[in-house]
Design an enzyme around this catalytic site. Structure first.
Site, PDB file in Angstrom:
ATOM      1  N   SER A  65      95.485  67.469 -39.961  1.00 22.76           N
ATOM      2  CA  SER A  65      95.688  67.369 -38.512  1.00 22.76           C
ATOM      3  C   SER A  65      94.548  66.726 -37.738  1.00 22.76           C
ATOM      4  O   SER A  65      94.679  66.463 -36.548  1.00 22.76           O
ATOM      5  CB  SER A  65      95.968  68.752 -37.916  1.00 22.76           C
ATOM      6  OG  SER A  65      97.313  69.109 -38.134  1.00 22.76           O
TER       7      SER A  65
ATOM      8  N   SER B  40      98.376  67.160 -36.137  1.00 19.82           N
ATOM      9  CA  SER B  40      98.732  67.794 -34.886  1.00 19.82           C
ATOM     10  C   SER B  40      97.752  67.555 -33.743  1.00 19.82           C
ATOM     11  O   SER B  40      98.103  67.733 -32.585  1.00 19.82           O
ATOM     12  CB  SER B  40      98.831  69.299 -35.110  1.00 19.82           C
ATOM     13  OG  SER B  40      97.561  69.828 -35.461  1.00 19.82           O
TER      14      SER B  40
ATOM     15  N   LYS C 187      90.812  70.419 -28.298  1.00 22.44           N
ATOM     16  CA  LYS C 187      92.209  70.667 -28.672  1.00 22.44           C
ATOM     17  C   LYS C 187      92.626  72.034 -28.135  1.00 22.44           C
ATOM     18  O   LYS C 187      91.886  73.014 -28.264  1.00 22.44           O
ATOM     19  CB  LYS C 187      92.334  70.639 -30.202  1.00 22.44           C
ATOM     20  CG  LYS C 187      93.768  70.758 -30.716  1.00 22.44           C
ATOM     21  CD  LYS C 187      93.798  70.728 -32.249  1.00 22.44           C
ATOM     22  CE  LYS C 187      95.215  70.740 -32.793  1.00 22.44           C
ATOM     23  NZ  LYS C 187      95.256  70.693 -34.270  1.00 22.44           N
TER      24      LYS C 187
END
Lengths: 486, 487
Positions: free
Chosen positions: A175, A151, A76
């Site tokens: 997330s 997210s 990420k």
């Protein structure tokens, strides 16, 4: 296109029996990642990945390589990587290249894992749909007009679409677990303080935690073993708790275990019937496997959202103050200092980030601090205490991960409150610092549903044990979206 | 001319920021001694505020802060924490400063000024310093450069009660505070290197029309020398008074103003008024856990505290028989005082003489060649032996200076040097008498003056005799022989 093996374990076996090499595996993953049509990637670093793969192959030949050696993974883009741009999904970090890597990245590097690149996300991890990325939304591989959740949307998709064998995400209010649920993969948030935050761009420091996306529960345990453990650079980590073998209890089954079913998690308005059906069916499976289900009450669940939306923006408003255009990242020059700040931050941050900074600044302001921040911290303590009490009676909690399946891109962008409600089942876990995992538990309207298993602090083994038992009893984790090549 | 007291009472409180005596910074491993280093060479992700960096507290800084508190008779609460003070400025890389808000490391103490007055210490808390800005102009453009070497250096902010009532007292307070901090090893507090800064709250109080008037105070920010402190307090208190007298806005203002001090112009200038007061949005630093100083460790730190300057001065006067002035001169520099005590340890019966040597020859040599008393080229034990030789009449004070010079230059044992250079005091009275005769012959006028009744006229002859004797004679013997010859 070549498909990747289904799991880290599977790939590790192939590598050790010489039926494939780390380089072949990496080439396949890179090919699939370059062909990605979901906007999952912000940056692919082919040459670095190939170099890591070659080193991994050499290490595999020597024998005694760790389980993750030669395994391609996705990072990420809020996790800092030395010499590789790290954007946090924001324009404000345009041009920023970290001079150091996050501890979690270093640990994976040391074990010979092969990092393919950096994945898309909501800006500074603020969002539940990946629509808040400065670099465009990510699409759900099960239905490309749907969001992947957020997210960590890019990381979830990279695993779901078979582009990487695992991914790292960060989970501040759901997330990792929510996009894992919406994309039909395993996603896990560790106990606060078990994974170093050093080098991870801070969103809300007391809630942020790095965790894995994988295809199987066992894989999640393998990745956790690699990234868990004390880092002298993160003093909020627990020091007393010993590193344990997270795979020990995977095969034990749930027979005789007491599993709590919090009634508040099933009475939410806005819970989709298809989601509830799938989760109730999953509870039946666990019961059939020998678990004792017990209805429990977590009466403060409703207040979790309010507490979260005070503490999280308050910390974020402070954490994001450093992006001022002076030292790195975007700078939009103005006639004076204040104007340079205004223009830089005005252009560099997206609307959701601004909204949260304004919320947080307000909550910390003189005259409001006691009524908001202090009170929220008190309620946080109460919520945690309620979980503590429940865990005196049960070994783990089983709940839905998200009240809905993947929703349409654009459906909630103008309704922040509806968007925030997506995390109502996951964020109390962050507030309380507990570990939680989402595992695939079937479909509703052809879209994946996630089952969340929550354990007491540091009881990841218990959590993995329940998750693995469920996984063995069902075929849901084997379902994969049909991915069309570009 | 008589100096009349001002027509108002002064009330002064001081916040002192001192850099702690640590090797590394407050929250990272970078070197803390930043003064003079090339810009931005003592930096890392933490003190540059890079994304993802986390603070790790410096244990020594925390212990020094507790030590400072103990030296100032403060209490050490068993629960303390760090907070974030939020504001944006280019020298503050994170957009917040890690500081302590409502639970400082140490609280409620006092120090005693010379003369006995007590000044209350409200609290002392730890924080990190900011970077420094350099403004310049080049190619027709003004620019500002930021140097982050100082960023993250540990600072202790010590807040006094508003107990001082004159500029002189304010200065005495900071000098006393400095002595205590230097003594306890907390800070070197080199003001000339920016290692100590003062924010001074000044207010005036007076009677007018039967009422006590107490107009809003001024806070003078960032004073960095005793002169600035004195000048700024005197200027600002007078300015407040004049503003009141001329019916200025101070009569209607409700909050304090913040001013800066311009040493060049000898005046203060406005920085901001209450309407612009910043809201720092303090909240607990989530990247750090709360601290619980262990009582056993605090007790150890207390036991390790050295004797404080006031007590040491008193002991030097009362026990060792030094003058107030000598005691003050020695104690002002802990190393010098330690040196003195080590030398006295060798020659306990000549404390006064040892003090003269330390304040005289040693200090001059250190000043000339640089360096501190600790590690001086003449060890305190050597000086003690030298003073013992003088006391025993083995070497004259004049010759001893030569011995000292030799030790300083080339090292060596004082007795050996006395022998090598042939400086042992001579008891050969014939040789002295010969020298006296020569000198008397060369100075007939001195003899004439003496015979006219000027008893002191012969004093001037001792020096020339001594120099003919190359310093090896005893002054008293010379004197006796001169008197014998002229009598």
């Amino acid at each position: 296109m070549t498909e990747l093996p289904h799991s880290i374990r599977g790939a590790a076996d192939l590598l050790r029996s010489r039926r494939t090499s780390a380089l072949e595996l990496t080439e396949a993953a890179l090919e699939r990642s370059h062909a990605d049509r979901h906007n999952a990637w912000l940056h692919l670093c082919d040459e670095r990945a190939r170099a890591q793969a070659r080193t991994a192959d050499a290490r595999l030949k020597l024998g005694d390589a760790p389980a993750l050696t030669g395994i391609p993974w996705a990072c990420k883009d809020i996790i800092g990587t030395k010499a590789i741009p790290t954007t946090a999904g924001s324009r404000i970090l345009e041009g920023y290249v970290p001079p150091y890597s996050a501890t979690v990245v270093e640990r994976l590097d040391e074990r010979g894992a092969v990092m393919l690149g950096k994945t898309n996300l909501d800006e500074f991890a603020m969002g539940s749909s990946n629509e808040n990325s400065a670099f465009g939304p990510v699409k759900n591989p099960w239905r490309t007009d749907r969001v992947p959740g957020g997210s960590s949307g890019g990381s979830a998709v990279a695993v779901a679409a078979g582009e990487a064998l695992f991914a790292l995400g960060t989970d501040t209010g759901g997330s990792i677990r929510q996009p894992a649920a919406l994309c039909g993969v395993v996603g896990m948030k560790p106990t606060y303080g078990r994974v170093p935050r050093w080098g991870v761009v801070a969103f809300a420091s007391s809630l942020d935690q790095v965790g894995p996306f994988t295809n199987t529960v066992e894989d999640a345990a393998i990745v956790c073993e690699a990234i868990f453990g004390k880092d002298p650079n993160d003093t909020t980590m627990v020091t007393e708790f010993p590193d344990d073998d997270l795979q020990t209890d995977l095969e034990k089954g749930v027979k005789g275990m007491r599993l709590g079913v919090p009634k508040e998690y099933f009475s939410l308005k806005g819970m989709e019937p298809g989601v509830e059906r799938a989760v109730r069916a999953a509870l039946k499976v666990l019961e059939r496997e020998g678990a004792k289900l017990e209805e429990v009450s977590l009466s403060l669940t409703d207040h979790g959202l309010a507490v979260y939306y005070i503490i999280q923006p308050a910390e974020a408003s402070s954490n994001l103050a450093r992006y001022d255009g002076i030292r790195y990242g975007l700078r939009v020059e103005g006639p004076n200092l204040l104007e340079t700040y205004r223009r830089t931050r005005g252009k560099g941050f997206g609307p959701e980030v601004k909204r949260r900074m304004i919320l947080g600044t307000y909550a910390l302001s003189a005259g409001y601090y006691d009524a908001y921040y202090v009170k929220a911290q008190k309620v946080r303590t109460l919520i945690k205490a309620e979980y503590d009490r429940v865990f005196e009676k049960v070994d783990a909690l089983v709940t839905p991960t998200s009240p809905t399946v993947a929703f349409a891109i654009g459906a909630k962008v103008n309704d922040p409150l509806a968007m925030y409600l997506n995390d109502v089942f996951t964020l109390p876990v962050n507030i309380s610092g507990l570990p939680g995992i989402s595992v695939p538990c079937g479909f509703s309207d052809g879209l994946p549903v996630g089952l969340q298993i929550i354990a007491n602090s540091y009881q990841e083994r218990t959590m993995f044990r329940v998750a693995a038992a469920y996984e063995r009893a069902t075929p849901h984790h084997l379902a994969r979206p049909e991915v069309k090549a570009a | 001319m008589t100096v009349s007291a001002p027509p108002y009472e002064l009330v002064i409180g001081i916040e002192t920021h001192v850099e702690l005596n640590t090797e590394s910074k407050m929250f990272c491993g970078c070197r803390a001694r930043w003064f003079g280093a090339p810009p931005n060479t003592l930096v890392c992700p933490v003190c540059l505020g890079l994304p993802g960096a986390l603070p790790v507290p410096n244990r020594r800084a925390i212990e020094l802060a507790i030590t400072a508190g103990l030296a100032l008779h403060c209490q050490t609460p068993d629960h303390t924490k760090f907070d974030r003070k939020n504001y944006m400025y280019p020298d503050l890389p994170k957009g917040y400063q890690i500081s302590q808000y409502d639970l400082p490391l140490t609280v409620n103490g006092w120090l005693k000024l010379e003369g006995g007055k007590r000044v209350g210490i409200r609290r002392a808390h730890l924080e990190e310093d900011t970077g420094t800005l350099k403004h310049g102009e080049g190619a027709g453009q003004r620019y500002t450069l930021v140097d982050f070497n100082r960023s993250g250096v540990p600072l202790l902010e010590i807040v006094s009660d508003p107990d001082m009532s004159s500029a002189g007292e304010a200065e005495r307070y900071v000098r006393t505070l400095r002595d205590i901090l230097v003594y306890s090893g907390v800070s070197e507090m080199r003001l000339e290197q920016g290692a100590g800064r003062f924010d001074v709250n000044v207010s005036i109080r007076f009677e007018e029309g039967g009422k006590t008037i107490w107009p809003p105070q001024s806070e003078i920010k960032n004073l960095n020398s005793y002169e600035a402190l004195r000048g700024a307090v005197a200027y600002e208190s007078d300015r407040l008074w004049r503003e009141w007298q001329s019916g200025g806005e101070i009569r209607t203002r409700t909050g304090k103003v913040t001013v800066g001090w311009s040493p060049e112009r000898g005046r203060t200038y406005m920085q901001r008024s209450k309407e612009e007061v910043e809201d720092y949005r303090y909240f607990p630093e989530p990247d750090l856990v709360a601290l619980r100083p262990k009582a056993t460790r605090v007790a150890e730190l207390r036991a390790a505290l050295p004797e404080m300057p006031t007590e040491r001065r008193a002991r030097f006067v009362e026990k060792l028989g030094l003058s107030e002035k000598d005691a003050r001169n020695l104690v002002a520099d802990r190393q010098l005082a330690d040196y003195f005590e080590a030398a006295v340890g060798v020659e306990p019966t000549s404390a006064k003489a040892v003090a003269n040597w330390v304040i005289g020859e040693l200090t001059a040599a250190l000043k000339r060649d640089g360096g501190d008393a600790k590690g001086a080229r003449v060890a305190p034990e050597q000086l003690g032996v030298l003073v013992r030789l003088i006391a025993a009449g083995r070497v004259s004070p004049t010759a001893a200076k030569q011995v000292f010079g030799e030790m300083w230059k080339r090292g060596g044992d004082p007795e050996a040097i006395v022998n090598t250079l042939g400086l042992a005091q001579t008891s050969d009275e014939d040789a002295i008498a010969a020298a006296v005769d020569e000198v008397l012959k060369a100075n007939p006028s001195a003899l004439a003056d003496y015979r006219k009744g000027k008893e002191r006229a012969l004093d001037g002859l001792i020096g020339p005799v001594m120099s003919r004797m190359k310093g090896r004679a005893d002054g008293a013997v010379i004197r006796r022989i001169i008197l014998e010859r002229v009598g």
